[in-house]
Design an enzyme around this catalytic site. Structure first.
Site, mmCIF file in Angstrom:
data_model
loop_
_atom_site.group_PDB
_atom_site.id
_atom_site.type_symbol
_atom_site.label_atom_id
_atom_site.label_comp_id
_atom_site.label_asym_id
_atom_site.label_seq_id
_atom_site.Cartn_x
_atom_site.Cartn_y
_atom_site.Cartn_z
ATOM 1 N N LYS A 155 -15.634 -7.666 4.064
ATOM 2 C CA LYS A 155 -14.732 -7.842 5.220
ATOM 3 C C LYS A 155 -15.268 -6.982 6.360
ATOM 4 C CE LYS A 155 -10.807 -7.487 1.976
ATOM 5 N NZ LYS A 155 -9.686 -6.596 1.593
ATOM 6 N N ARG A 199 -2.510 -6.324 -8.065
ATOM 7 C CA ARG A 199 -1.414 -7.260 -7.832
ATOM 8 C C ARG A 199 -1.346 -8.360 -8.886
ATOM 9 N NH1 ARG A 199 -3.373 -8.086 -1.874
ATOM 10 N NH2 ARG A 199 -5.167 -8.212 -3.198
ATOM 11 N N HIS A 216 0.845 -1.208 0.000
ATOM 12 C CA HIS A 216 0.000 0.000 0.000
ATOM 13 C C HIS A 216 0.877 1.255 0.000
ATOM 14 C CE1 HIS A 216 -3.151 -2.555 2.368
ATOM 15 N NE2 HIS A 216 -3.596 -2.422 1.140
ATOM 16 N N SER A 247 -3.058 -7.391 3.408
ATOM 17 C CA SER A 247 -3.278 -7.231 4.849
ATOM 18 C C SER A 247 -3.598 -8.585 5.479
ATOM 19 C CB SER A 247 -4.424 -6.250 5.105
ATOM 20 O OG SER A 247 -4.111 -4.989 4.585
HETATM 21 O O1 PNS Z 1 -8.755 -2.752 0.401
HETATM 22 P P1 PNS Z 1 -10.055 -3.291 -0.149
HETATM 23 O O2 PNS Z 1 -10.777 -4.112 0.891
HETATM 24 O O3 PNS Z 1 -9.865 -4.041 -1.436
HETATM 25 O O4 PNS Z 1 -10.962 -1.990 -0.475
HETATM 26 C C1 PNS Z 1 -12.263 -2.122 -1.015
HETATM 27 C C2 PNS Z 1 -13.023 -0.818 -0.819
HETATM 28 C C3 PNS Z 1 -13.112 -0.476 0.662
HETATM 29 C C4 PNS Z 1 -12.300 0.299 -1.551
HETATM 30 C C5 PNS Z 1 -14.479 -1.005 -1.434
HETATM 31 O O5 PNS Z 1 -15.116 -2.060 -0.785
HETATM 32 C C6 PNS Z 1 -15.303 0.276 -1.331
HETATM 33 O O6 PNS Z 1 -15.149 1.155 -2.166
HETATM 34 N N1 PNS Z 1 -16.138 0.353 -0.269
HETATM 35 C C7 PNS Z 1 -16.921 1.557 0.031
HETATM 36 C C8 PNS Z 1 -18.405 1.388 -0.383
HETATM 37 C C9 PNS Z 1 -18.551 1.650 -1.869
HETATM 38 O O7 PNS Z 1 -18.264 2.721 -2.374
HETATM 39 N N2 PNS Z 1 -19.022 0.626 -2.583
HETATM 40 C C10 PNS Z 1 -19.178 0.722 -4.032
HETATM 41 C C11 PNS Z 1 -17.976 0.209 -4.776
HETATM 42 S S1 PNS Z 1 -17.825 -1.532 -4.522
#
Ligand code: PNS
Length: 165
Positions: free
Chosen positions: A41, A91, A17, A129
């Site tokens: 998660k 990745r 990150h 993570s």
């Molecule tokens: O590090 P991650 O878990 O891959 O991040 C995923 C994240 C948190 C960026 C994604 O789940 C997200 O954007 N969550 C916020 C809610 C949202 O905007 N949802 C619509 C897009 S899936």
């Protein structure tokens, strides 16, 4: 002002990150690293505010990086902060399918929003993570996985969580 947002769970921030943060910060006037909720998660190791604190510590030396936290849609956050770019790290090809779907969804929610993908440096391709938490549970050396400033925090958090199991 070219402002970009790097959203993610960051539970906790890894060296992978941090590498994406540094590269994105060099491309934009301002980068907001935004701790967001991934509904896949729901419960993490660190509370969102703790993740923010760890991120702030490891990005201290990067003047155009800000860290924030948001529990709504990332597209709404981008609109409210006049940002038109989301940064995501890739990745492997396996990341691509879900990331491209999220990128398209975010553009559907806010048509001016684009997602820019930065490929991970190969030395971090295995890192996540989840891997960090697994290694910490088994007492492995974390120095190749997370920034040195947060190694003790990760160890302590994992140990205190295990005690409650
Ligand atoms: O590090 P991650 O878990 O891959 O991040 C995923 C994240 C948190 C960026 C994604 O789940 C997200 O954007 N969550 C916020 C809610 C949202 O905007 N949802 C619509 C897009 S899936």
């Amino acid at each position: 002002m070219r402002r970009a947002i790097y959203p993610g769970s960051f539970d906790p921030v890894t060296l992978g990150h941090l590498n994406i943060i540094k590269r994105a910060a060099a491309m934009f006037d301002e980068l907001i690293v935004c701790v967001s909720v991934n509904s896949a998660k729901p419960s993490g190791l660190f509370q969102p505010q703790e993740r923010v604190e760890l991120l702030r510590r490891v990005t201290e030396g990067l003047p155009n990086v800000r860290v924030d936290c948001w529990d709504g849609l990332v597209a709404d956050y981008a609109k409210a902060h006049q940002a038109r770019v989301l940064v995501k790290g890739l990745r492997a090809v396996s990341d691509y399918e879900s990331e491209i779907q999220m990128a398209m969804l975010n553009t559907k929610l806010y048509s001016r929003l684009d997602t820019v993908f930065l490929y991970t440096r190969p030395k971090y391709a295995y890192l996540s993570s989840t891997v960090v938490k697994e290694m910490a549970r088994y007492g492995a050396d974390l120095s190749d996985f997370v920034p040195r400033q947060i190694i003790e925090d990760v160890k302590q958090k994992v140990n205190s969580t295990q005690e409650r199991m």
